[in-house]
Design a protein around this motif. Structure first.
Motif, short mmCIF file in Angstrom:
data_model
loop_
_atom_site.label_atom_id
_atom_site.label_comp_id
_atom_site.label_asym_id
_atom_site.label_seq_id
_atom_site.Cartn_x
_atom_site.Cartn_y
_atom_site.Cartn_z
N THR A 1 -11.57 -32.46 41.55
CA THR A 1 -12.23 -31.62 40.71
C THR A 1 -11.66 -30.24 40.91
OG1 THR A 1 -13.83 -30.97 42.31
CG2 THR A 1 -14.58 -32.57 40.45
N ASP A 2 -11.00 -29.81 42.01
CA ASP A 2 -10.33 -28.83 42.22
C ASP A 2 -9.08 -28.55 41.32
OD1 ASP A 2 -11.76 -27.78 44.45
OD2 ASP A 2 -10.61 -28.45 45.91
N ALA A 3 -8.52 -29.62 41.23
CA ALA A 3 -7.28 -29.65 40.29
C ALA A 3 -7.60 -29.39 38.86
CB ALA A 3 -6.52 -30.94 40.28
N ILE A 4 -8.77 -30.05 38.52
CA ILE A 4 -9.38 -29.87 37.13
C ILE A 4 -9.99 -28.38 37.07
CG2 ILE A 4 -11.33 -30.66 35.68
CD1 ILE A 4 -11.13 -33.50 36.92
N ASP A 5 -10.67 -27.75 37.83
CA ASP A 5 -11.08 -26.61 37.48
C ASP A 5 -9.86 -25.45 37.57
OD1 ASP A 5 -13.73 -27.27 37.80
OD2 ASP A 5 -13.93 -26.88 40.03
N LYS A 6 -8.78 -25.81 37.76
CA LYS A 6 -7.65 -24.99 37.62
C LYS A 6 -7.54 -24.58 36.13
CE LYS A 6 -5.30 -25.60 42.07
NZ LYS A 6 -4.11 -26.02 42.63
N TYR A 7 -7.69 -25.54 35.19
CA TYR A 7 -7.32 -25.56 33.79
C TYR A 7 -8.55 -25.50 32.74
CZ TYR A 7 -7.28 -30.61 34.07
OH TYR A 7 -7.62 -32.08 34.31
N ILE A 8 -9.54 -26.28 33.33
CA ILE A 8 -10.78 -26.47 32.40
C ILE A 8 -11.50 -25.35 31.96
CG2 ILE A 8 -12.57 -26.80 34.08
CD1 ILE A 8 -11.92 -29.25 31.61
N HIS A 9 -11.43 -24.18 32.48
CA HIS A 9 -12.40 -23.35 31.96
C HIS A 9 -11.69 -22.38 31.00
CE1 HIS A 9 -15.39 -24.26 34.76
NE2 HIS A 9 -14.53 -24.23 35.76
N ASP A 10 -10.49 -22.83 30.70
CA ASP A 10 -9.80 -21.67 29.61
C ASP A 10 -9.16 -22.77 28.53
OD1 ASP A 10 -7.61 -22.55 31.25
OD2 ASP A 10 -6.75 -20.74 31.41
N SER A 11 -9.69 -23.90 28.45
CA SER A 11 -9.30 -24.97 27.74
C SER A 11 -10.51 -25.59 26.67
CB SER A 11 -8.87 -26.45 28.45
OG SER A 11 -7.75 -25.72 29.13
#
Length: 151
Positions: free
Chosen positions: A24-34
């Motif tokens: 989830t840490d890796a996902i959180d690096k891009y998910i919020h501006d996608s």
């Protein structure tokens, strides 16, 4: 089945995203501006997802794409790819890119069957960007293969 963009009020479908990304840490690096797009089964449950993110004015990237295991090999991945390409084209992008692990032969074939071509290799991507080694089919992931398609 329809593919819809989820709103800020909807919960992020981590259970699906984690099928294609390790943490989830890796996902959180891009998910919020996608943009996050899901496809739902007739019962309303999300069975597939993809994440589309702007790279620059000409290029969009599929950061994550996954289909629930029970629904794989039914053409849903193809529907998601087609939708991502259509949305990227509609938004004015001229190219769409995606990355996958060097050990992911099934994923590479999937992207190539859908018109993507290899254009770059990010050496040691999985070693440098994840705190623990990641293994797929008993082989440690090291490099990320980048593919693109002109749209």
């Amino acid at each position: 089945m329809r593919i819809e963009k989820i709103s800020d009020k909807d919960s992020i479908p981590y259970h699906l995203l984690l099928l294609a990304d390790e943490t989830t840490d890796a996902i959180d690096k891009y998910i919020h501006d996608s943009g996050i797009y899901t496809i739902k089964a007739n019962g309303g449950e999300s069975i597939g997802v993809y994440v589309l993110r702007q790279v620059n004015k000409d290029t969009a990237e599929i950061k994550n794409i996954a289909v629930a295991e029970a629904f794989q090999n039914r053409g849903i991945g193809r529907l998601l790819i087609d939708d991502a390409i259509a949305r990227a084209r509609e938004a004015g992008y001229r190219e769409i890119i995606v990355g996958t692990a060097d050990t992911g032969t099934r994923q590479l074939r999937f992207y190539e069957k859908n018109g993507f071509e290899v254009f770059d290799i990010k050496k040691d991507f999985f070693i440098s960007n994840y705190p623990q080694p990641i293994y797929e089919h008993g082989i440690q992931l090291k490099d990320m293969i980048m593919l693109r398609k002109q749209i």
